[in-house]
Enzyme design. Structure first.
Site, PDB file in Angstrom:
ATOM      1  N   HIS A  68       0.831  -1.211   0.000  1.00  0.00           N
ATOM      2  CA  HIS A  68       0.000   0.000   0.000  1.00  0.00           C
ATOM      3  C   HIS A  68       0.862   1.257   0.000  1.00  0.00           C
ATOM      4  O   HIS A  68       0.614   2.192  -0.760  1.00  0.00           O
ATOM      5  CB  HIS A  68      -0.914   0.013   1.219  1.00  0.00           C
ATOM      6  CG  HIS A  68      -1.661   1.306   1.388  1.00  0.00           C
ATOM      7  ND1 HIS A  68      -2.830   1.575   0.726  1.00  0.00           N
ATOM      8  CD2 HIS A  68      -1.383   2.416   2.128  1.00  0.00           C
ATOM      9  CE1 HIS A  68      -3.257   2.790   1.041  1.00  0.00           C
ATOM     10  NE2 HIS A  68      -2.390   3.327   1.891  1.00  0.00           N
ATOM     11  N   HIS A 128       1.404   4.931  -2.522  1.00  0.00           N
ATOM     12  CA  HIS A 128       1.755   6.320  -2.223  1.00  0.00           C
ATOM     13  C   HIS A 128       2.979   6.854  -2.968  1.00  0.00           C
ATOM     14  O   HIS A 128       2.946   7.953  -3.524  1.00  0.00           O
ATOM     15  CB  HIS A 128       2.028   6.476  -0.721  1.00  0.00           C
ATOM     16  CG  HIS A 128       0.803   6.583   0.124  1.00  0.00           C
ATOM     17  ND1 HIS A 128       0.036   7.720   0.182  1.00  0.00           N
ATOM     18  CD2 HIS A 128       0.219   5.697   0.968  1.00  0.00           C
ATOM     19  CE1 HIS A 128      -0.973   7.539   1.021  1.00  0.00           C
ATOM     20  NE2 HIS A 128      -0.889   6.321   1.503  1.00  0.00           N
ATOM     21  N   GLU A 177      -5.551   9.932  -0.686  1.00  0.00           N
ATOM     22  CA  GLU A 177      -5.872   8.511  -0.529  1.00  0.00           C
ATOM     23  C   GLU A 177      -6.768   7.973  -1.653  1.00  0.00           C
ATOM     24  O   GLU A 177      -6.504   6.912  -2.199  1.00  0.00           O
ATOM     25  CB  GLU A 177      -6.544   8.259   0.821  1.00  0.00           C
ATOM     26  CG  GLU A 177      -5.580   8.241   2.009  1.00  0.00           C
ATOM     27  CD  GLU A 177      -4.726   6.978   2.070  1.00  0.00           C
ATOM     28  OE1 GLU A 177      -5.042   5.996   1.367  1.00  0.00           O
ATOM     29  OE2 GLU A 177      -3.745   6.981   2.825  1.00  0.00           O
ATOM     30  N   SER A 220      -3.700   1.018  -4.953  1.00  0.00           N
ATOM     31  CA  SER A 220      -3.243  -0.238  -4.355  1.00  0.00           C
ATOM     32  C   SER A 220      -4.344  -1.276  -4.219  1.00  0.00           C
ATOM     33  O   SER A 220      -4.076  -2.420  -3.850  1.00  0.00           O
ATOM     34  CB  SER A 220      -2.620   0.027  -2.979  1.00  0.00           C
ATOM     35  OG  SER A 220      -3.598   0.537  -2.076  1.00  0.00           O
TER      36      SER A 220
END
Length: 251
Positions: free
Chosen positions: A126, A131, A172, A191
């Site tokens: 993730h 990110h 996010e 993700s």
């Protein structure tokens, strides 16, 4: 990557660790490869240009789990950010402190084969796949640092909850319109096979980005999103942070 004694962090310091790369097993590297192969097959088609460029620029690879000091060195040269391994979930104050200092907290553990599709807490897939590629884009990276600076100075939990909605629906679960279509850039979408497929299949209403509407949209962490927001450019996120701060401070 700086040593743990030279990070300049206070609230976050108890959570800082070093990545022991020798502890990853051959099977874990293989699992990483399988996870990345599955995600990139989709992301090559639906991720924004900046994400795909960032993946290549940081030297992220399918064949092995990222060696975070190497990624951090490349990232620092591009946008002034560093990657800092952490032990796991962090309190909000420590998290904001790290963002304001341009140090992105990254977990080092990898999900198991039994949890390939979902983990309740962020893992290195993730954090690194979701990110890090976007932090190679300067305007995006600057906006995250400003967000951290704004939030670390806030004391009110109510105000922080509202600012958290901005983070959620941009960094996010953000989307962007490019070349006449909607592309993915937020880590939670990038993700997640399920979230990404939901967007691509039309299972999610995509609204034009509005700071006021985002701040008025509650966050639900336990279900696939039914509504997300698409920006027109990353240059606008920095001004969105300032606009959100002004709205929240008046609330």
């Amino acid at each position: 990557m700086r040593s743990l004694d030279d990070t300049g962090l206070v609230a976050a310091k108890p959570f800082l660790i070093e990545q022991d790369y020798t502890k990853y097993t051959a099977d874990q590297h293989l699992l990483w490869s399988e996870l990345v192969q599955r995600r990139m097959a989709q992301l090559e088609q639906c991720a924004c240009r900046e994400y795909l460029e960032g993946w290549r620029a940081l030297g992220l690879e399918q064949r092995r789990i990222p060696h975070l000091p190497e990624i951090s060195e490349r990232l620092a040269k591009r946008t002034g950010w560093e990657v800092q391994p952490v032990s796991g979930f962090m309190p909000s104050r420590a998290f904001f402190e790290m963002l304001a200092a341009r140090q992105f907290p990254t977990t080092t553990w990898l999900r198991s084969r039994e949890s390939m599709d979902y983990t309740p807490e962020p893992d290195i897939l993730h954090d690194a796949l979701g990110h890090l590629p976007m932090f190679a884009e300067q305007s995006f990276a600057d906006a995250v640092a400003e967000y951290g600076r704004v939030c670390v100075s806030m004391e009110s939990e109510e105000k922080l909850e509202l600012m958290g909605r901005l983070y959620w629906y941009t960094f996010e679960f953000g989307l962007i319109r490019q070349d006449g279509t909607v592309k993915v850039y937020g880590s939670g979408v990038a993700s997640s096979q399920a979230e990404c497929t939901n967007v691509l299949s039309g299972g999610c209403e995509i609204r034009d980005f509005s700071v006021a509407e985002v701040l008025n949209t509650t966050v639900k962490v336990d279900e696939i999103h039914k509504k997300l927001f698409a920006i027109d450019s990353f240059a606008g996120i920095l001004s969105a942070v300032s606009e959100a701060r002004e709205i929240v401070e008046r609330a």
